[in-house]
Design a protein around this motif. Structure first.
Motif, PDB file in Angstrom:
ATOM      1  N   LEU A 253       0.911  -1.111  -0.008  1.00 34.51           N
ATOM      2  CA  LEU A 253      -0.106   0.100   0.030  1.00 34.51           C
ATOM      3  C   LEU A 253       0.894   1.337  -0.019  1.00 34.51           C
ATOM      4  N   PHE A 277      -7.286   2.707  -1.236  1.00 33.48           N
ATOM      5  CA  PHE A 277      -6.618   2.084  -2.699  1.00 33.48           C
ATOM      6  C   PHE A 277      -7.889   1.546  -3.579  1.00 33.48           C
ATOM      7  N   ALA A 297      -2.385  -4.445  -6.160  1.00 31.67           N
ATOM      8  CA  ALA A 297      -1.285  -4.022  -5.486  1.00 31.67           C
ATOM      9  C   ALA A 297       0.020  -4.499  -5.929  1.00 31.67           C
TER      10      ALA A 297
END
Length: 358
Positions: A253, A277, A297
């Motif tokens: 993240l 996100f 991610a």
């Protein structure tokens, strides 16, 4: 860059408003059938793909960006348009023009969103300008608009039709296998890096019936290009969880702009960062780190890279955590891959990330 299959080794952020129930000028008929077609792997890499000039494309509003690096994965879509029974090449060209018109005039994009379109009759057309040249080069990738968060990384293939309950036609499937084999061969993409749109974004695309075929698609592609076709499987993390997986998630993240303390605790700050996100990448926003969150991610990391994702790799491998992917980290990655029976190339791709998470 290492060979990604052999042991030698911001963009337009949204792409789909469903094209609607009318194609775009064609009469559709939902086909019956309960069993999806199967196929043998293609015996040839030769493909007939009609370029943008062939089907009469409009010029793009601005020149598409061409990256001097290969695509990393393939994402499969359906057009969510009627299941036409016109299997002609002329219809495929009409489809290509209709999609381009919709993407440019309704969505406001510079050009067609996807790289390639596959009609129900098995006819392939180039989508975004320069996609065919990039494919032929094997070393370039055209920034696209087919999957939010992945347009700089993935080749997008639109398959004509709506496959929520209707079987995917055998002719179309055969050609999809052939195209994916050629793309994997050209770009060095592993068959396990073939995904559906819903693996990344909050959408039902490519429909339940086509999505259910992706495991078979990976296997049929692997039969030609080699490698393990098993798709990656990510853990589900939620508030209250603690441990090394949470620590890895926090590093990733931070790679994407968060400023989390790396404490391995899935507390309110991590939950907020996950939700932010997810929102930024078009994933389902629920604060839980599941398939879409991990798929968005993780990024391939290799020698020469740096940053929080490299720190995550180093921490999991037990090497010095300095965020710099140098020879020591590459050696540790290779040893890890060898010990886990993975392709040994020193590149941390989706499969290696999956194994690192345990």
């Amino acid at each position: 860059m290492p060979d990604r299959r052999r042991d030698a080794k911001p963009n337009e952020t949204t792409r789909r408003a469903l094209l609607g129930g009318t194609l775009l000028g064609t009469t559709g008929l939902l086909l019956g059938g309960t069993a999806a077609a199967t196929t043998s792997p293609p015996s040839t890499r030769a493909l007939s793909i009609a370029g943008t000039d062939s089907w009469g494309a409009r010029p793009p509003r601005s020149e598409p960006v061409v990256l001097a690096r290969p695509a990393r994965k393939i994402i499969v879509h359906h057009t969510a348009t009627p299941n036409s029974t016109d299997y002609s090449r002329a219809h495929a060209f009409e489809l290509a023009r209709s999609i381009q018109d919709y993407h440019m005039d309704h969505n406001g994009w510079i050009d067609t969103g996807q790289h390639f379109t596959l009609s129900r009759g098995g006819h392939l057309t180039e989508g975004r300008h320069h996609s065919l040249a990039a494919f032929d080069s094997g070393g370039n990738h055209v920034v696209s608009a087919h999957t939010s968060g992945q347009n700089r990384l993935a080749v997008g293939i639109e398959n004509e039709g709506t496959y929520n309950s209707v079987a995917f036609p055998g002719t179309q499937y055969d050609k999809l296998v052939e195209l994916c084999v050629a793309l994997c061969d050209s770009y060095g993409i592993e068959s396990y890096e073939i995904y559906g749109h819903r693996d990344f974004n909050a959408t039902g695309c490519p429909g339940d019936r086509l999505y259910a075929l992706l495991g078979q698609l990976r296997a049929d592609v692997a039969a030609s290009v080699g490698g393990d076709p098993t798709g990656v499987s990510w853990p589900l993390l939620r508030p209250g969880d603690e441990g090394e997986r949470v620590r890895t998630l926090q590093h990733l993240l931070n790679e994407h702009g968060a400023t989390l303390s790396i404490d391995g605790i899935y507390g309110p700050a991590t939950e907020t960062a996950v939700s932010d996100f997810q929102r930024s990448t078009g994933a389902i926003v629920d604060g839980l780190a599941g398939t879409q969150t991990w798929n968005q991610a993780v990024r391939d990391r290799e020698n020469g890279d740096s940053g929080p994702a490299v720190r995550a790799v180093q921490h999991r491998l037990g090497t010095t955590v300095d965020g710099i992917f140098g020879p020591v980290t590459e050696s540790a990655v290779r040893n890890f891959q060898d010990g886990r029976g993975l392709r040994v190339d020193g590149v941390v791709d989706a499969r290696t990330w999956d194994e690192l998470l345990g």
